[in-house]
Design a protein around this motif. Sequence first.
Motif, PDB file in Angstrom:
ATOM      1  N   SER A  51       4.406   1.956 -30.258  1.00 38.36           N
ATOM      2  CA  SER A  51       2.989   1.982 -29.898  1.00 38.36           C
ATOM      3  C   SER A  51       2.062   2.009 -31.106  1.00 38.36           C
ATOM      4  CB  SER A  51       2.706   3.196 -29.002  1.00 38.36           C
ATOM      5  OG  SER A  51       3.147   4.384 -29.624  1.00 38.36           O
ATOM      6  N   HIS A 150       9.657  14.046 -32.604  1.00 39.06           N
ATOM      7  CA  HIS A 150       9.208  13.946 -31.208  1.00 39.06           C
ATOM      8  C   HIS A 150      10.296  14.423 -30.260  1.00 39.06           C
ATOM      9  CE1 HIS A 150       7.259  10.753 -33.616  1.00 39.06           C
ATOM     10  NE2 HIS A 150       6.174  11.113 -32.956  1.00 39.06           N
ATOM     11  N   ASP A 152      10.801  13.068 -27.267  1.00 35.71           N
ATOM     12  CA  ASP A 152      11.339  11.895 -26.551  1.00 35.71           C
ATOM     13  C   ASP A 152      11.813  12.253 -25.147  1.00 35.71           C
ATOM     14  OD1 ASP A 152      10.811  10.459 -28.860  1.00 35.71           O
ATOM     15  OD2 ASP A 152      12.920  10.103 -29.379  1.00 35.71           O
ATOM     16  N   ARG A 154       9.658  12.166 -22.376  1.00 38.33           N
ATOM     17  CA  ARG A 154       8.776  11.642 -21.321  1.00 38.33           C
ATOM     18  C   ARG A 154       9.603  10.969 -20.240  1.00 38.33           C
ATOM     19  NH1 ARG A 154       4.416  10.729 -25.505  1.00 38.33           N
ATOM     20  NH2 ARG A 154       2.451  10.833 -24.372  1.00 38.33           N
ATOM     21  N   TYR A 157       6.829   5.816 -20.387  1.00 41.23           N
ATOM     22  CA  TYR A 157       5.715   5.644 -21.302  1.00 41.23           C
ATOM     23  C   TYR A 157       5.338   4.178 -21.338  1.00 41.23           C
ATOM     24  CZ  TYR A 157       2.618   6.670 -25.235  1.00 41.23           C
ATOM     25  OH  TYR A 157       1.518   6.840 -26.027  1.00 41.23           O
ATOM     26  N   HIS A 164      10.896   4.245 -26.370  1.00 42.17           N
ATOM     27  CA  HIS A 164      11.524   5.188 -27.320  1.00 42.17           C
ATOM     28  C   HIS A 164      11.075   6.632 -27.079  1.00 42.17           C
ATOM     29  CE1 HIS A 164       8.273   4.670 -30.749  1.00 42.17           C
ATOM     30  NE2 HIS A 164       7.725   4.780 -29.564  1.00 42.17           N
ATOM     31  N   ALA A 165       9.942   6.829 -26.414  1.00 42.64           N
ATOM     32  CA  ALA A 165       9.454   8.182 -26.133  1.00 42.64           C
ATOM     33  C   ALA A 165      10.194   8.841 -24.961  1.00 42.64           C
ATOM     34  CB  ALA A 165       7.955   8.138 -25.848  1.00 42.64           C
ATOM     35  N   THR A 242       5.925   5.964 -35.582  1.00 39.33           N
ATOM     36  CA  THR A 242       4.949   6.999 -35.252  1.00 39.33           C
ATOM     37  C   THR A 242       5.118   8.176 -36.222  1.00 39.33           C
ATOM     38  OG1 THR A 242       6.518   7.773 -33.559  1.00 39.33           O
ATOM     39  CG2 THR A 242       4.706   6.407 -32.792  1.00 39.33           C
TER      40      THR A 242
HETATM   41  N1  LIG Z   1       8.733   9.348 -29.368  1.00 39.40           N
HETATM   42  C1  LIG Z   1       7.655   8.899 -29.870  1.00 39.40           C
HETATM   43  N2  LIG Z   1       7.628   8.244 -30.960  1.00 39.40           N
HETATM   44  N3  LIG Z   1       6.569   9.153 -29.213  1.00 39.40           N
HETATM   45  C2  LIG Z   1       5.323   8.709 -29.669  1.00 39.40           C
HETATM   46  C3  LIG Z   1       4.470   8.606 -28.525  1.00 39.40           C
HETATM   47  C4  LIG Z   1       3.153   8.072 -28.944  1.00 39.40           C
HETATM   48  C5  LIG Z   1       2.076   9.028 -28.603  1.00 39.40           C
HETATM   49  N4  LIG Z   1       0.815   8.486 -28.862  1.00 39.40           N
HETATM   50  C6  LIG Z   1      -0.184   9.336 -28.441  1.00 39.40           C
HETATM   51  C7  LIG Z   1      -1.520   8.746 -28.671  1.00 39.40           C
HETATM   52  C8  LIG Z   1      -2.562   9.526 -27.954  1.00 39.40           C
HETATM   53  N5  LIG Z   1      -3.852   9.050 -28.300  1.00 39.40           N
END
Ligand SMILES: N=C(N)NCCCCNCCCN
Length: 300
Positions: A51, A150, A152, A154, A157, A164-165, A242
């Motif tokens: 992302s 993280h 991970d 969730r 996503y 990957h989250a 990230t």
């Molecule tokens: N496992 C990971 N790499 N997770 C990253 C998730 C991205 C969260 N962005 C949040 C942005 C909110 N504005």
Amino acid sequence: MNLYKSFFGISFGGAMEPLYTFRTFDMELPLVNPEEADYIILGLPFDGTTSYKPGARFGPLLIRQATLNLESYVLDYDVDVAQLRIADVGDLVVMAGDVEGTLERAARTVEELREINGSALPIFLGGEHSMTYAPVRVLRPRSYVVFDAHLDLRNEYEGSLFNHACVARRIRELGVEVAIFGVRSGTKEEIEFARENNVEWVHARDYSFDAFVDLVLSLPEPIYVSVDIDVFDAPLVPETGTPEAGGLRFWDVVEALEWLTERKSIVGFDIMEVAGTEIGNVTALTAAKLLFYFLAMTAR
Ligand SMILES: N=C(N)NCCCCNCCCN
Ligand SMILES: [Mn+2]
Ligand SMILES: [Mn+2]
């Protein structure tokens, strides 16, 4: 000779190689055929769910290239990784933008590697952390020990259950015990999932070798070990999908891996989320160094 191999015009000298792989760049190590190897390396160059910072598709290539900077002799253990029997079957041929299709190919490839040589230790280079789901599904560890900024955890996503989250949650749902170290990013939903599903995790601020051993001591074996490179403090790994400030030191992870490789049975290891486009980037150098440490410590 299959489609991909003939398409890329690559000959593997008669050695058996998996269907969906292609050769990119050799590490500066003498490599052996997979049949004769004690370690088999596979790159998983997928970055379709990232992302923030793109470029994990180049991670495996950048890590291999960064090994050119390293001495193969690892001082700490008096081991020369150039003397180990390492095979590198190249990178998975990914399906751009299709995480589930790519996971299927990755799982199939890990199965093929088991058939070619079931006693070698598989090592995966990524590529997004989403890819870790494939080897875990095939290798069936009883525990998943992961170093990650993280959680991970969730459920989904950006419309995908295999982002990957979500990878640690999908792995927990396979019935695998999960322990996460170096965490400093998550959502309330993820914390609740962890509490309700016995996922243990240690915040980066609370991380210590003793906290690590306390938690992993009782985990059932065998264990799959995953290093999301973003677990390290951001200046050590600026090129990752990230990045997060406030991470672990290089030696924190090395010392934890030393304990694990000495005391526990390990079925697979990966280094994921290395990204970038520049040869010699700091993240790839960190990952390559960690890879050499891991190889050398298991050969002590
Ligand atoms: N496992 C990971 N790499 N997770 C990253 C998730 C991205 C969260 N962005 C949040 C942005 C909110 N504005
Ligand atoms: Mn991760
Ligand atoms: Mn991460």
